[in-house]
Design a protein around this motif. Structure first.
Motif, short mmCIF file in Angstrom:
data_model
loop_
_atom_site.label_atom_id
_atom_site.label_comp_id
_atom_site.label_asym_id
_atom_site.label_seq_id
_atom_site.Cartn_x
_atom_site.Cartn_y
_atom_site.Cartn_z
N TRP A 36 0.84 -1.51 0.06
CA TRP A 36 0.19 -0.11 0.03
C TRP A 36 0.73 1.32 0.03
O TRP A 36 1.47 1.64 0.81
N TYR A 37 0.83 2.20 -0.88
CA TYR A 37 1.42 3.23 -0.73
C TYR A 37 0.12 4.29 -0.77
O TYR A 37 -0.87 4.08 -0.94
N ARG A 38 0.66 5.74 -0.24
CA ARG A 38 -0.51 6.97 -0.03
C ARG A 38 0.48 8.13 -0.60
O ARG A 38 1.26 8.33 -0.78
N LEU A 47 5.29 4.71 0.47
CA LEU A 47 5.64 3.70 1.17
C LEU A 47 4.74 3.32 2.38
O LEU A 47 5.05 4.34 3.39
N VAL A 48 3.44 3.34 2.57
CA VAL A 48 2.71 2.85 3.75
C VAL A 48 3.04 1.67 4.22
O VAL A 48 3.73 1.20 5.41
N ALA A 49 3.08 0.02 3.80
CA ALA A 49 3.53 -1.27 3.56
C ALA A 49 3.47 -1.96 3.05
O ALA A 49 2.68 -2.09 2.16
N TYR A 95 -5.03 6.41 -1.37
CA TYR A 95 -4.18 5.29 -0.89
C TYR A 95 -4.07 3.61 -2.40
O TYR A 95 -5.54 3.42 -2.49
N TYR A 96 -3.17 4.50 -2.51
CA TYR A 96 -2.95 2.59 -3.43
C TYR A 96 -2.69 1.32 -3.71
O TYR A 96 -1.72 1.51 -2.39
#
Length: 116
Positions: A36-38, A47-49, A95-96
């Motif tokens: 997941w990116y945002r 990058l989120v995770a 969020y992508y």
């Protein structure tokens, strides 16, 4: 064209929770990493995770202890999740979902808005 599809975004008050889901429109073979990116307005995508096929996870410092990434495998089709707890206004972003295989696959993005 194969594309990840996100769901589960929306508006939530600070301190609340949301769970994002992502599934590819059709099966993607040999996915090595899903994540997941945002991207917040005026900021770069970050990058989120992410999680590897072996289960190793990476989290941005800003979400450690609040967000959890996981994968569900059903009939060899992966669904990616992001459980977001203790949400803060600064988590507001699009969020992508991202899947890396032979190619990189990106979802269209889903809005998460956290009100104060």
């Amino acid at each position: 064209q194969v594309q990840p599809v996100e769901s589960g975004g929306g508006l939530v008050q600070a301190g609340g929770s949301l769970r994002l889901s992502c599934a590819a429109s059709s099966r993607i073979y040999s996915v090595s990493v899903m994540g997941w990116y945002r991207q917040a307005p005026g900021k770069q995508r970050e990058l989120v995770a992410d999680i590897t096929s072996g289960g190793r996870t990476t989290y941005a410092d800003s979400v450690k202890g609040r967000f959890t990434i996981s994968i569900s495998r059903d009939n060899a089709k992966n669904t990616l999740y992001l459980q977001m707890n203790s949400l803060k206004p600064e988590d507001t972003a699009v969020y992508y979902c991202h899947m890396r295989a032979l190619y990189d696959y990106w979802g269209q993005g889903i809005q998460v808005t956290v009100s104060s």
